[in-house]
Write a protein that holds these residues in place. Structure first.
Motif, PDB file in Angstrom:
ATOM      1  N   UNK A 150       0.865  -1.177   0.000  1.00  0.00           N
ATOM      2  CA  UNK A 150       0.000   0.000   0.000  1.00  0.00           C
ATOM      3  C   UNK A 150       0.902   1.228   0.000  1.00  0.00           C
ATOM      4  N   UNK A 151       0.893   1.986  -1.085  1.00  0.00           N
ATOM      5  CA  UNK A 151       1.801   3.127  -1.232  1.00  0.00           C
ATOM      6  C   UNK A 151       1.596   4.141  -0.105  1.00  0.00           C
ATOM      7  N   UNK A 152       0.380   4.579   0.135  1.00  0.00           N
ATOM      8  CA  UNK A 152       0.030   5.468   1.250  1.00  0.00           C
ATOM      9  C   UNK A 152       1.104   6.532   1.479  1.00  0.00           C
ATOM     10  N   UNK A 153       1.337   7.349   0.472  1.00  0.00           N
ATOM     11  CA  UNK A 153       2.417   8.344   0.509  1.00  0.00           C
ATOM     12  C   UNK A 153       2.205   9.369   1.616  1.00  0.00           C
ATOM     13  N   UNK A 154       3.301   9.787   2.227  1.00  0.00           N
ATOM     14  CA  UNK A 154       3.275  10.809   3.272  1.00  0.00           C
ATOM     15  C   UNK A 154       4.299  11.883   2.923  1.00  0.00           C
ATOM     16  N   UNK A 161       9.477  13.332  -5.267  1.00  0.00           N
ATOM     17  CA  UNK A 161      10.607  13.455  -6.160  1.00  0.00           C
ATOM     18  C   UNK A 161      11.224  12.122  -6.501  1.00  0.00           C
ATOM     19  N   UNK A 162      12.297  12.123  -7.296  1.00  0.00           N
ATOM     20  CA  UNK A 162      12.859  10.890  -7.860  1.00  0.00           C
ATOM     21  C   UNK A 162      13.287   9.855  -6.829  1.00  0.00           C
ATOM     22  N   UNK A 163      13.880  10.273  -5.721  1.00  0.00           N
ATOM     23  CA  UNK A 163      14.349   9.292  -4.731  1.00  0.00           C
ATOM     24  C   UNK A 163      13.181   8.530  -4.114  1.00  0.00           C
ATOM     25  N   UNK A 164      12.138   9.234  -3.759  1.00  0.00           N
ATOM     26  CA  UNK A 164      10.959   8.576  -3.185  1.00  0.00           C
ATOM     27  C   UNK A 164      10.302   7.678  -4.213  1.00  0.00           C
ATOM     28  N   UNK A 165      10.154   8.171  -5.439  1.00  0.00           N
ATOM     29  CA  UNK A 165       9.540   7.371  -6.502  1.00  0.00           C
ATOM     30  C   UNK A 165      10.330   6.091  -6.738  1.00  0.00           C
ATOM     31  N   UNK A 166      11.652   6.190  -6.705  1.00  0.00           N
ATOM     32  CA  UNK A 166      12.482   4.993  -6.897  1.00  0.00           C
ATOM     33  C   UNK A 166      12.202   3.953  -5.824  1.00  0.00           C
ATOM     34  N   UNK A 189       3.401  11.368  -9.026  1.00  0.00           N
ATOM     35  CA  UNK A 189       3.511  11.497 -10.486  1.00  0.00           C
ATOM     36  C   UNK A 189       2.643  12.665 -10.968  1.00  0.00           C
ATOM     37  N   UNK A 190       2.991  13.891 -10.598  1.00  0.00           N
ATOM     38  CA  UNK A 190       2.119  15.030 -10.938  1.00  0.00           C
ATOM     39  C   UNK A 190       1.991  15.287 -12.433  1.00  0.00           C
ATOM     40  N   UNK A 191       2.898  14.761 -13.216  1.00  0.00           N
ATOM     41  CA  UNK A 191       2.870  15.001 -14.662  1.00  0.00           C
ATOM     42  C   UNK A 191       1.951  14.033 -15.402  1.00  0.00           C
ATOM     43  N   UNK A 193      -1.793  11.433 -15.453  1.00  0.00           N
ATOM     44  CA  UNK A 193      -3.095  11.172 -14.860  1.00  0.00           C
ATOM     45  C   UNK A 193      -2.992   9.978 -13.909  1.00  0.00           C
ATOM     46  N   UNK A 194      -3.992   9.834 -13.040  1.00  0.00           N
ATOM     47  CA  UNK A 194      -4.007   8.703 -12.116  1.00  0.00           C
ATOM     48  C   UNK A 194      -4.048   7.386 -12.880  1.00  0.00           C
ATOM     49  N   UNK A 195      -4.829   7.323 -13.929  1.00  0.00           N
ATOM     50  CA  UNK A 195      -4.918   6.092 -14.719  1.00  0.00           C
ATOM     51  C   UNK A 195      -3.584   5.770 -15.386  1.00  0.00           C
ATOM     52  N   UNK A 196      -2.910   6.780 -15.913  1.00  0.00           N
ATOM     53  CA  UNK A 196      -1.603   6.543 -16.532  1.00  0.00           C
ATOM     54  C   UNK A 196      -0.591   6.032 -15.512  1.00  0.00           C
ATOM     55  N   UNK A 197      -0.599   6.615 -14.324  1.00  0.00           N
ATOM     56  CA  UNK A 197       0.322   6.167 -13.282  1.00  0.00           C
ATOM     57  C   UNK A 197      -0.004   4.746 -12.841  1.00  0.00           C
TER      58      UNK A 197
END
Length: 305
Positions: A150-154, A161-166, A189-191, A193-197
């Motif tokens: 579960x990604x559940x980003x904080x 940014x790139x380090x977290x995404x990695x 992934x602000x660039x 859409x949710x579906x694309x991500x």
């Protein structure tokens, strides 16, 4: 061998400030909430986490013990137990300020338990040094367990940014079931859409990506199909623990369907859309119970039966 769920991740105390100026303390944390939810749903659950014998730590230990959750290691790997100050807005949504220490002692499961489901989430996956330890546990047990993430980003704690995404993507690549909220994906992934991500994460390896949308329900993506399950209308007390309950209930439903364990990975990948609608519908119902009452208070099995 006893089949069990192993949850790996943070335990902390939510200090909740409400609009009426009341302040209450609830034991929680994304992974702890999921462990309690799984145990309340009747699954033997072990929890690999960290806290110490202070005020918050004693709250956490008592909460886990009362839910029947077993500790999978000595939790005293840090110098103070973690907390999150949550401020509840008019719509019941929560914003957080965190004081987190995250590190793990070695996993210490009994020889007679078999982790057939492995779940991790949120800060545990991206906050070092514990994040590297989580990845080691997941990769070490992936040949035995189905893996849920579960990604559940904080972002308030970890940034973006790139380090977290990695770090998110390296766990996505070894997960079988990946859950995220639409807000998680918009932050990471602000660039896109949710579906694309969602489709990009699916391409990394999971059998399914499930995206929760609060009152708009949940979307799911597999290699062959996509769909949406509507939310259950309830009066919202707050949203604390709702996503954690959703993830735990989805694992419970997969277990009920006979898909616990790495041996069932191919069956999971072949599930048709009708099955995913049923499974996710159950998870939506479970999350609706949690949002209907204050704090991370997931349902027991009898409340869903």
């Amino acid at each position: 061998m006893q089949p069990v769920a192993l949850v790996v991740g943070e335990a902390l105390v939510d200090v909740v400030h409400r609009s009426d100026d009341s302040v209450t303390e609830f034991p929680g944390g994304s992974a702890a909430n999921a462990a309690v939810a799984l145990s309340r749903l009747g699954r033997a659950t072990w929890f690999h986490t960290c806290f110490v014998d202070d005020h918050y730590g004693r709250m956490l230990r008592g909460h886990l013990e009362s839910a029947g959750v077993e500790l999978a290691s000595d939790p005293a790997a840090i110098d103070h137990s973690s907390s999150a100050v949550a401020t509840i807005g008019p719509d019941g949504g929560a914003s957080y300020v965190f004081d987190i220490s995250w590190h793990l002692n070695p996993l210490d499961l009994p020889d007679d338990v078999d982790p057939v489901m492995l779940h991790t989430s949120s800060l545990a996956a991206v906050l070092s040094p514990g994040a590297e330890e989580v990845l080691g546990v997941v990769t070490g047990l992936r040949d035995r367990a189905l893996v849920s993430y579960d990604v559940n980003a904080r972002p308030a704690v970890t940034g973006t940014g790139p380090d977290v995404v990695t770090k998110v993507e390296r766990l996505a690549a070894v997960a079988d079931v990946l859950k995220a909220s639409d807000e998680d994906l918009e932050a990471l992934y602000p660039e896109r859409s949710v579906a694309e991500s969602s489709r990009a994460l699916l391409a990394l390896g999971p059998s399914v990506v499930v995206v929760t949308r609060g009152g708009d329900g949940a979307d799911w993506f597999t290699r062959d199909e996509e769909g949406t399950v509507a939310a259950v209308a309830v009066a919202v007390a707050d949203t604390i623990g709702a996503g954690d309950t959703f993830g735990a209930a989805l694992l419970d439903a997969l277990w009920e369907r006979g898909l616990a364990g790495a041996a069932h990975r191919d069956e999971l990948a072949a599930l048709p859309g009708d099955a995913w609608r049923e499974l996710i519908g159950y998870a939506v119902r479970a999350a609706a119970v949690t949002v209907s009452r204050p704090g991370a208070d997931p349902p027991h099995r009898h409340e869903l039966d």
